[in-house]
Scaffold this motif. Sequence first.
Motif, short mmCIF file in Angstrom:
data_model
loop_
_atom_site.label_atom_id
_atom_site.label_comp_id
_atom_site.label_asym_id
_atom_site.label_seq_id
_atom_site.Cartn_x
_atom_site.Cartn_y
_atom_site.Cartn_z
N LYS A 244 0.84 -1.20 0.00
CA LYS A 244 0.00 0.00 0.00
C LYS A 244 0.87 1.25 0.00
N VAL A 245 1.94 1.23 0.80
CA VAL A 245 2.82 2.39 0.90
C VAL A 245 3.54 2.64 -0.42
N TYR A 246 4.00 1.58 -1.08
CA TYR A 246 4.72 1.77 -2.34
C TYR A 246 3.78 2.24 -3.45
N HIS A 247 2.55 1.76 -3.43
CA HIS A 247 1.58 2.27 -4.39
C HIS A 247 1.29 3.74 -4.13
N ALA A 248 1.20 4.11 -2.86
CA ALA A 248 0.97 5.51 -2.51
C ALA A 248 2.15 6.37 -2.97
N PHE A 249 3.36 5.84 -2.84
CA PHE A 249 4.55 6.56 -3.30
C PHE A 249 4.46 6.83 -4.80
N VAL A 250 4.03 5.83 -5.57
CA VAL A 250 3.91 6.01 -7.02
C VAL A 250 2.83 7.03 -7.35
N LEU A 251 1.72 7.00 -6.60
CA LEU A 251 0.69 8.03 -6.80
C LEU A 251 1.26 9.42 -6.56
N GLY A 252 2.10 9.53 -5.53
CA GLY A 252 2.74 10.81 -5.25
C GLY A 252 3.66 11.25 -6.37
N LEU A 253 4.42 10.29 -6.94
CA LEU A 253 5.27 10.61 -8.09
C LEU A 253 4.41 11.11 -9.25
N LEU A 254 3.32 10.41 -9.49
CA LEU A 254 2.44 10.73 -10.60
C LEU A 254 1.97 12.18 -10.53
N LEU A 255 1.64 12.63 -9.32
CA LEU A 255 1.09 13.97 -9.16
C LEU A 255 2.17 15.04 -9.03
N ASN A 256 3.24 14.73 -8.31
CA ASN A 256 4.27 15.74 -8.07
C ASN A 256 5.18 15.98 -9.27
N LEU A 257 5.26 15.01 -10.18
CA LEU A 257 6.14 15.16 -11.34
C LEU A 257 5.38 15.40 -12.64
#
Length: 563
Positions: A455-468
């Motif tokens: 769950k945490v790693y998926h959340a990290f990727v979601l953060g990448l998706l939005l911040n980059l």
Amino acid sequence: MKKLPIGIDDFKKIKEEGYYYVDKSLFIKEIIDESAEVILLARPRRFGKTLNLSMLHYFFEKRIKDGDNIDLFQGLKIKDAEQRYLEKQNKYPIIHLDFKDVKANNWSNCFANLKRIIAKEYKRHSYLLDAGLLLEYEEKEYREIMDLSANLNAYQFSLKNLSEHLSQYHQQKVMILIDEYDQAIKSGYMNGFYEEVVGFMRSLLSGGLKSNPNLAKGVLTGILRVAKESIFSGLNNLVVNTLLDKEYDKYFGLLELEVKDILDYYNLNYKSNEVKEWYNGYSFGENIVYNPWSIMTCIRKEGELKPYWINTSGNELIRKLVIEGDSEVKGDLELLIQGKTVKKKIDENIVFGDIDKKGSSLWSFLLLSGYLRAKNKYMEEARLYCDLDIPNKEVKYIYEEIILNWFEDKITSQNLKLMLKSLTTGDIETFTVVFKEFVINSMSSFDVGGDEPEKVYHAFVLGLLLNLRDRYKVKSNRESGYGRYDVMIIPENKSKLGIVIEFKKLNQHQNEDLETAVNAALKQIEERNYAQELLSQGVTGVLEIGMAFSGKQVKVKSKNINK
């Protein structure tokens, strides 16, 4: 120019004070034609449910004083209906309960709110006390309900008893209108008193609506259909209408032509395409509709396009479901934010208690509460499936804010910038330090097994998706069941680093350690030739990153590939 009725859902006030009104009065005709004795209309918040019930109230209520409200309907479409419809005007005693503002953090406060709402309606009909119809114990209980001193049992049967008293007084069956019947239930689900509030609402509603000889018709609104066995036990006279049904689909939300008329009236027709992108896209039955709250607020702000629904519709539950959702939920959310669809089984008979336990309940809730749209719907082996997507920019913004705010809770703004900068510039040593801190802060102290790390790693990727998103395109691919998950970060500026990340969950059944797992992750990148895909797009340098994780432990290794 007419005033905009923002936040005003009293039909009489809108009509008498000259506010702009979109004529939905033929809804009255549909209710009269409805063969069911009780109808539940499930629609998202702020889509006109309260105003429509208010309109029904003023049309049908048999008045004791202050006139008959006939003038309120002059010039509306219902006045052109056949005489048999107009004969229903001012014919019925009305019980009208509005639960939309019931918000409490415990059952005691919730019950206090419910008591006040019921007491207010009893006071509205206090002329019954002077009619000489009530028995001594009935009058005593009536007064106790009004002064909030009655016991729980009295309030549970208050709907049934009031309908009996009104029917006896008026010599006419009663119409019962209940707005946002499930708001109190949602509060119970969120705050740990679900069983208490469900028990109370079951008794209250069943008493008034089930086998009640004094009932002419009952109309309820809410967000969810809710399984009959959980609230409407044994209520066989109930018909449920959701946003997936074509009946009543044009009476909630604003249709395309209605929005065009509004924009023309307020000289904002030049904004129509942008308004459509932001606030259109909700699929109700056979119609695509706009969010009326957002349209009216946008016009008040002279066409300023921004999310207006975000602070009005109870996003705390959506936040809870998105953040606490498992890795599959977060993976599907990645697809949705990228503008893709996800196929899901839809269960219209939702029980609040199952929303975070059953996948079909979660997706059904997001659909029925307006946070997703059914782009296509079809039956497979007697089960309903929908291709779901995000309806418009406003709702997409809500999801993005939930994810970005969660990130800010787990990592400081300074460290977030440092993590993203070190990742995109290839400073793996710094990235690893900050990323490990993020993992520790994000993961539950009590659940580092099971699905929690993923769950945490998926959340990290979601953060990448939005911040980059302004500088990079982020593509992801997951292999369900294999503990693998890869991400490709493609720069808009091809002179910048392209990045491939392979996540690998430690396989403890094979006595695998972090070193072995991280090497396997790098080997996976090499075998799948991801770097070549980036190089072929003109990217001059590629950074391959392997990440192996076990609970809160993570190991990172990298390799540079140049053109």
